[in-house]
Design a protein around this motif. Structure first.
Motif, PDB file in Angstrom:
ATOM      1  N   LEU A 134      29.454  18.849 -26.153  1.00 42.83           N
ATOM      2  CA  LEU A 134      30.510  18.938 -27.154  1.00 42.83           C
ATOM      3  C   LEU A 134      31.121  20.329 -27.131  1.00 42.83           C
ATOM      4  CD1 LEU A 134      31.958  17.455 -29.483  1.00 42.83           C
ATOM      5  CD2 LEU A 134      30.278  18.482 -31.026  1.00 42.83           C
ATOM      6  N   LEU A 135      32.431  20.362 -26.924  1.00 42.59           N
ATOM      7  CA  LEU A 135      33.160  21.620 -26.916  1.00 42.59           C
ATOM      8  C   LEU A 135      33.762  21.877 -28.296  1.00 42.59           C
ATOM      9  CD1 LEU A 135      34.091  23.931 -25.063  1.00 42.59           C
ATOM     10  CD2 LEU A 135      36.096  22.568 -24.520  1.00 42.59           C
ATOM     11  N   ARG A 136      34.331  20.819 -28.884  1.00 45.17           N
ATOM     12  CA  ARG A 136      34.901  20.912 -30.229  1.00 45.17           C
ATOM     13  C   ARG A 136      34.796  19.543 -30.877  1.00 45.17           C
ATOM     14  NH1 ARG A 136      41.164  22.174 -30.870  1.00 45.17           N
ATOM     15  NH2 ARG A 136      41.366  19.921 -30.705  1.00 45.17           N
ATOM     16  N   PRO A 137      34.242  19.458 -32.105  1.00 40.26           N
ATOM     17  CA  PRO A 137      34.140  18.153 -32.765  1.00 40.26           C
ATOM     18  C   PRO A 137      35.512  17.673 -33.233  1.00 40.26           C
ATOM     19  CG  PRO A 137      33.384  19.862 -34.242  1.00 40.26           C
ATOM     20  CD  PRO A 137      33.670  20.533 -32.920  1.00 40.26           C
ATOM     21  N   ALA A 138      35.657  16.360 -33.310  1.00 42.38           N
ATOM     22  CA  ALA A 138      36.895  15.784 -33.843  1.00 42.38           C
ATOM     23  C   ALA A 138      36.859  15.924 -35.364  1.00 42.38           C
ATOM     24  CB  ALA A 138      37.003  14.318 -33.442  1.00 42.38           C
ATOM     25  N   LEU A 139      37.964  16.368 -35.946  1.00 41.24           N
ATOM     26  CA  LEU A 139      38.072  16.466 -37.405  1.00 41.24           C
ATOM     27  C   LEU A 139      38.613  15.133 -37.899  1.00 41.24           C
ATOM     28  CD1 LEU A 139      39.616  20.049 -37.719  1.00 41.24           C
ATOM     29  CD2 LEU A 139      37.204  19.380 -37.639  1.00 41.24           C
ATOM     30  N   PRO A 199      28.005  12.106 -36.442  1.00 43.40           N
ATOM     31  CA  PRO A 199      27.968  13.540 -36.743  1.00 43.40           C
ATOM     32  C   PRO A 199      27.742  14.418 -35.505  1.00 43.40           C
ATOM     33  CG  PRO A 199      25.992  12.448 -37.569  1.00 43.40           C
ATOM     34  CD  PRO A 199      26.905  11.376 -37.075  1.00 43.40           C
ATOM     35  N   GLU A 200      27.328  13.827 -34.405  1.00 47.20           N
ATOM     36  CA  GLU A 200      27.159  14.593 -33.169  1.00 47.20           C
ATOM     37  C   GLU A 200      28.503  14.907 -32.517  1.00 47.20           C
ATOM     38  OE1 GLU A 200      24.205  15.692 -31.781  1.00 47.20           O
ATOM     39  OE2 GLU A 200      23.256  14.999 -33.632  1.00 47.20           O
ATOM     40  N   LEU A 201      29.514  14.081 -32.787  1.00 43.38           N
ATOM     41  CA  LEU A 201      30.826  14.243 -32.152  1.00 43.38           C
ATOM     42  C   LEU A 201      31.955  14.488 -33.145  1.00 43.38           C
ATOM     43  CD1 LEU A 201      30.640  11.313 -29.559  1.00 43.38           C
ATOM     44  CD2 LEU A 201      30.273  13.750 -29.128  1.00 43.38           C
ATOM     45  N   HIS A 202      31.722  14.185 -34.409  1.00 41.19           N
ATOM     46  CA  HIS A 202      32.794  14.245 -35.407  1.00 41.19           C
ATOM     47  C   HIS A 202      32.400  15.175 -36.549  1.00 41.19           C
ATOM     48  CE1 HIS A 202      32.847   9.787 -34.075  1.00 41.19           C
ATOM     49  NE2 HIS A 202      33.506  10.521 -33.190  1.00 41.19           N
ATOM     50  N   GLN A 203      33.419  15.732 -37.182  1.00 41.75           N
ATOM     51  CA  GLN A 203      33.217  16.524 -38.392  1.00 41.75           C
ATOM     52  C   GLN A 203      34.072  15.893 -39.481  1.00 41.75           C
ATOM     53  OE1 GLN A 203      33.764  20.720 -37.926  1.00 41.75           O
ATOM     54  NE2 GLN A 203      33.758  21.096 -40.128  1.00 41.75           N
ATOM     55  N   ALA A 204      33.414  15.373 -40.526  1.00 44.47           N
ATOM     56  CA  ALA A 204      34.134  14.704 -41.610  1.00 44.47           C
ATOM     57  C   ALA A 204      34.824  15.758 -42.469  1.00 44.47           C
ATOM     58  CB  ALA A 204      33.173  13.872 -42.450  1.00 44.47           C
ATOM     59  N   LEU A 232      42.286  13.904 -37.745  1.00 42.00           N
ATOM     60  CA  LEU A 232      43.128  15.055 -38.070  1.00 42.00           C
ATOM     61  C   LEU A 232      43.305  15.971 -36.858  1.00 42.00           C
ATOM     62  CD1 LEU A 232      41.419  15.787 -41.505  1.00 42.00           C
ATOM     63  CD2 LEU A 232      43.464  14.404 -41.076  1.00 42.00           C
ATOM     64  N   GLN A 233      42.282  16.023 -36.019  1.00 41.01           N
ATOM     65  CA  GLN A 233      42.341  16.833 -34.793  1.00 41.01           C
ATOM     66  C   GLN A 233      41.363  16.237 -33.789  1.00 41.01           C
ATOM     67  OE1 GLN A 233      40.596  20.884 -34.774  1.00 41.01           O
ATOM     68  NE2 GLN A 233      42.662  21.562 -34.227  1.00 41.01           N
ATOM     69  N   LYS A 234      41.838  16.023 -32.568  1.00 36.58           N
ATOM     70  CA  LYS A 234      40.966  15.470 -31.528  1.00 36.58           C
ATOM     71  C   LYS A 234      39.831  16.446 -31.231  1.00 36.58           C
ATOM     72  CE  LYS A 234      44.396  12.955 -28.803  1.00 36.58           C
ATOM     73  NZ  LYS A 234      45.021  12.903 -27.471  1.00 36.58           N
ATOM     74  N   GLY A 235      38.702  15.871 -30.833  1.00 34.39           N
ATOM     75  CA  GLY A 235      37.588  16.679 -30.356  1.00 34.39           C
ATOM     76  C   GLY A 235      37.566  16.634 -28.844  1.00 34.39           C
ATOM     77  N   TYR A 236      36.738  17.483 -28.249  1.00 32.09           N
ATOM     78  CA  TYR A 236      36.658  17.525 -26.788  1.00 32.09           C
ATOM     79  C   TYR A 236      35.216  17.699 -26.341  1.00 32.09           C
ATOM     80  CZ  TYR A 236      41.685  17.807 -26.702  1.00 32.09           C
ATOM     81  OH  TYR A 236      43.017  17.517 -26.858  1.00 32.09           O
ATOM     82  N   VAL A 237      34.891  17.032 -25.238  1.00 30.68           N
ATOM     83  CA  VAL A 237      33.582  17.119 -24.607  1.00 30.68           C
ATOM     84  C   VAL A 237      33.804  17.650 -23.194  1.00 30.68           C
ATOM     85  CG1 VAL A 237      31.605  15.779 -23.788  1.00 30.68           C
ATOM     86  CG2 VAL A 237      32.692  15.188 -25.959  1.00 30.68           C
ATOM     87  N   LEU A 238      33.037  18.675 -22.837  1.00 33.43           N
ATOM     88  CA  LEU A 238      33.119  19.247 -21.488  1.00 33.43           C
ATOM     89  C   LEU A 238      31.833  18.912 -20.752  1.00 33.43           C
ATOM     90  CD1 LEU A 238      34.526  21.002 -19.360  1.00 33.43           C
ATOM     91  CD2 LEU A 238      33.463  22.988 -20.425  1.00 33.43           C
ATOM     92  N   ASN A 239      31.941  18.070 -19.738  1.00 32.74           N
ATOM     93  CA  ASN A 239      30.779  17.667 -18.930  1.00 32.74           C
ATOM     94  C   ASN A 239      29.604  17.240 -19.815  1.00 32.74           C
ATOM     95  OD1 ASN A 239      32.136  18.234 -16.485  1.00 32.74           O
ATOM     96  ND2 ASN A 239      31.558  20.377 -16.636  1.00 32.74           N
ATOM     97  N   ASP A 240      29.863  16.326 -20.713  1.00 31.65           N
ATOM     98  CA  ASP A 240      28.864  15.743 -21.621  1.00 31.65           C
ATOM     99  C   ASP A 240      28.305  16.727 -22.648  1.00 31.65           C
ATOM    100  OD1 ASP A 240      29.111  13.228 -20.400  1.00 31.65           O
ATOM    101  OD2 ASP A 240      27.639  13.762 -18.869  1.00 31.65           O
ATOM    102  N   ASN A 282      38.663  18.728 -14.450  1.00 35.42           N
ATOM    103  CA  ASN A 282      37.676  19.800 -14.598  1.00 35.42           C
ATOM    104  C   ASN A 282      36.590  19.451 -15.613  1.00 35.42           C
ATOM    105  OD1 ASN A 282      38.408  22.385 -12.979  1.00 35.42           O
ATOM    106  ND2 ASN A 282      40.348  21.517 -13.656  1.00 35.42           N
ATOM    107  N   GLY A 283      36.472  18.170 -15.969  1.00 33.75           N
ATOM    108  CA  GLY A 283      35.359  17.708 -16.795  1.00 33.75           C
ATOM    109  C   GLY A 283      35.620  17.629 -18.280  1.00 33.75           C
ATOM    110  N   LEU A 284      36.845  17.830 -18.724  1.00 30.58           N
ATOM    111  CA  LEU A 284      37.165  17.791 -20.157  1.00 30.58           C
ATOM    112  C   LEU A 284      37.605  16.383 -20.543  1.00 30.58           C
ATOM    113  CD1 LEU A 284      37.406  19.740 -22.612  1.00 30.58           C
ATOM    114  CD2 LEU A 284      39.847  19.799 -22.133  1.00 30.58           C
ATOM    115  N   LYS A 285      37.008  15.862 -21.614  1.00 29.26           N
ATOM    116  CA  LYS A 285      37.375  14.536 -22.116  1.00 29.26           C
ATOM    117  C   LYS A 285      37.676  14.650 -23.603  1.00 29.26           C
ATOM    118  CE  LYS A 285      34.502  12.091 -18.819  1.00 29.26           C
ATOM    119  NZ  LYS A 285      33.205  11.527 -18.591  1.00 29.26           N
ATOM    120  N   ALA A 286      38.729  13.951 -24.029  1.00 30.23           N
ATOM    121  CA  ALA A 286      39.104  13.958 -25.441  1.00 30.23           C
ATOM    122  C   ALA A 286      38.211  13.004 -26.226  1.00 30.23           C
ATOM    123  CB  ALA A 286      40.565  13.550 -25.604  1.00 30.23           C
TER     124      ALA A 286
END
Length: 181
Positions: free
Chosen positions: A166-171, A133-138, A156-164, A119-123
């Motif tokens: 950013l859904l949630r940044p990686a911590l 900084p576009e994909l990660h949160q330090a 610390l926590q995986k981030g996720y991208v939905l169809n290119d 369904n388009g979600l990528k870790a």
């Protein structure tokens, strides 16, 4: 005796002829006016029909849009049902040992990840990559222990991208520049 016809002066004949011409022109104008009124009525009817068709089309599109909103997640949820079934079977298992439960959880997680990816979600798992900084949160800066400064050394926590997007940044924890350098 000879019958005498009254003679009409030529001005009266011309006036009569002009009157006849005016009557003929008036009749032609009345006829044209009737034709134009018929055409106008036909055009009004066409405009009303087209307006009604546009309104019907607008209502159909509104209804279709509402249906699409209501059932947008139908495919995703139907794909998730087997995952839910697996979790329910795992919880219903009596006296299962920890190894069997772990194996069941791993299989269920694989099924869940497969549904998410379809369904388009990528870790976003950036371990060892440069900090973005576009994909990660330090979350912290730590000693790199041989890693280049600005490199992600822990997730610390995986981030996720939905169809290119950013859904949630990686911590992440990022390697800092060694002191004295």
């Amino acid at each position: 005796m000879e019958e005498t016809k009254p003679t009409t002066p030529p001005e009266v004949d011309r006036a009569s002829a002009a009157g006849d011409q005016v009557l003929a022109d008036t009749d032609a104008l009345v006829q044209k006016l009737g034709e134009y009124e018929a055409k106008l009525a036909e055009m009004r009817d066409t405009v009303l029909r087209e307006r009604a068709e546009i309104e019907n089309q607008r209502r159909r599109l509104q209804r279709d849009l509402e249906q699409a909103r209501r059932f947008a997640n139908e495919r995703l949820l139907s794909d998730l049902l087997p995952v839910c079934d697996s979790l329910e079977r795992g919880l219903a298992a009596e006296g299962a040992d920890a190894a069997a439960l772990r194996e069941g959880m791993e299989l269920t997680l694989k099924a869940l990840v497969k549904v998410a990816e379809s369904n388009g979600l990528k870790a976003v798992d950036p371990l060892g990559q440069a900090f973005d900084p576009e994909l990660h949160q330090a979350m912290s800066m730590v000693d790199g222990n041989g890693q280049a400064p600005g490199t992600v050394v822990a997730v610390l926590q995986k981030g996720y991208v939905l169809n290119d997007r950013l859904l949630r940044p990686a911590l992440v924890a990022v390697a800092k520049t060694p002191e004295g350098a």
